[in-house]
Write a protein that holds these residues in place. Structure first.
Motif, PDB file in Angstrom:
ATOM      1  N   GLN A 249      -9.923   4.711   2.555  1.00 48.78           N
ATOM      2  CA  GLN A 249      -8.993   3.593   2.643  1.00 48.78           C
ATOM      3  C   GLN A 249      -9.482   2.550   3.642  1.00 48.78           C
ATOM      4  O   GLN A 249      -9.335   1.343   3.425  1.00 48.78           O
ATOM      5  CB  GLN A 249      -7.602   4.122   2.979  1.00 48.78           C
TER       6      GLN A 249
ATOM      7  N   SER B  73     -10.453  -1.403   2.767  1.00 46.12           N
ATOM      8  CA  SER B  73      -9.928  -2.534   3.547  1.00 46.12           C
ATOM      9  C   SER B  73     -11.055  -3.368   4.131  1.00 46.12           C
ATOM     10  O   SER B  73     -11.000  -4.605   4.126  1.00 46.12           O
ATOM     11  CB  SER B  73      -9.015  -2.026   4.660  1.00 46.12           C
TER      12      SER B  73
ATOM     13  N   LEU C  17      -7.949  -1.333  -4.852  1.00 47.54           N
ATOM     14  CA  LEU C  17      -7.371  -2.451  -4.107  1.00 47.54           C
ATOM     15  C   LEU C  17      -7.811  -3.723  -4.812  1.00 47.54           C
ATOM     16  O   LEU C  17      -8.971  -3.842  -5.220  1.00 47.54           O
ATOM     17  CB  LEU C  17      -7.886  -2.438  -2.662  1.00 47.54           C
TER      18      LEU C  17
ATOM     19  N   ASN D 280      -3.838  -7.615  -2.910  1.00 48.47           N
ATOM     20  CA  ASN D 280      -3.577  -6.517  -1.970  1.00 48.47           C
ATOM     21  C   ASN D 280      -2.709  -5.422  -2.600  1.00 48.47           C
ATOM     22  O   ASN D 280      -1.954  -4.755  -1.912  1.00 48.47           O
ATOM     23  CB  ASN D 280      -2.966  -7.019  -0.664  1.00 48.47           C
TER      24      ASN D 280
ATOM     25  N   LYS E  67      -2.323  -1.848  -4.064  1.00 53.75           N
ATOM     26  CA  LYS E  67      -3.014  -0.583  -3.859  1.00 53.75           C
ATOM     27  C   LYS E  67      -2.517   0.435  -4.875  1.00 53.75           C
ATOM     28  O   LYS E  67      -1.323   0.490  -5.171  1.00 53.75           O
ATOM     29  CB  LYS E  67      -2.734  -0.075  -2.453  1.00 53.75           C
TER      30      LYS E  67
ATOM     31  N   CYS F 249       0.676   2.366  -3.614  1.00 57.34           N
ATOM     32  CA  CYS F 249       0.181   2.652  -2.266  1.00 57.34           C
ATOM     33  C   CYS F 249      -0.929   3.706  -2.356  1.00 57.34           C
ATOM     34  O   CYS F 249      -1.205   4.246  -3.416  1.00 57.34           O
ATOM     35  CB  CYS F 249       1.318   3.140  -1.373  1.00 57.34           C
ATOM     36  N   TRP F 250      -1.547   3.975  -1.224  1.00 60.48           N
ATOM     37  CA  TRP F 250      -2.589   5.005  -1.147  1.00 60.48           C
ATOM     38  C   TRP F 250      -1.997   6.279  -0.581  1.00 60.48           C
ATOM     39  O   TRP F 250      -1.428   6.288   0.508  1.00 60.48           O
ATOM     40  CB  TRP F 250      -3.735   4.541  -0.257  1.00 60.48           C
TER      41      TRP F 250
END
Length: 148
Positions: A43, A47, A112, A116, A118, A139-140
């Motif tokens: 992750q 990013s 991603l 933004n 995820k 989300c992750w």
């Protein structure tokens, strides 16, 4: 008077049983801890790659031509790729790799995009060992069963 020293067989057996019980609790917890630390690595790489892509866009006014393999260097547990690079959009993926014996990460995947957004993709043996995708996949996943 015969004064003997040492442990009786029952004392040794009780000690071995206690150690076995503690190990049966500690080993799975440690294994999950190592997996979670590897997830954080992927992750973080995603990013970091996103920041590099945004900088590339500021300099070139397009995402096309970005060298995704340079941004992804240094990850032993995940392969980072950029399956979508257009003039105005991108998608970055982290896929569990089997490099350096980290076969446990196979079946974990994260994406991603330029908005933004995820997503998590957990499949295979990891899905059957308690890991799962979040109900609303936005989300992750970072903890069992599907905690982001």
């Amino acid at each position: 008077m015969n004064n003997q020293q040492g442990f009786t067989l029952i004392e040794v057996m009780i000690t071995v049983a206690i150690i076995g019980i503690l190990a049966s609790i500690a080993v799975p917890q440690y294994s999950d801890y190592v997996t979670r630390s590897r997830l954080v690595e992927s992750q973080s790489k995603l990013s970091d790659t996103r920041v590099r892509l945004e900088q590339f866009f500021v300099n070139n006014r397009t995402y096309m031509g970005f060298a995704c393999d340079q941004a992804a260097a240094g990850s032993d547990n995940f392969t980072i790729s950029c399956p979508t690079l257009t003039a105005t959009t991108f998608t970055i993926s982290a896929t569990g790799a089997s490099l350096t014996g980290a076969k446990k990460m196979i079946g974990f995947g994260f994406t991603l995009d330029d908005l933004n957004q995820k997503t998590s993709a957990i499949t295979g043996a990891n899905a059957s060992s308690g890991w799962s995708n979040p109900t609303t996949n936005n989300c992750w996943v970072s903890k069992k069963p599907n905690i982001c």
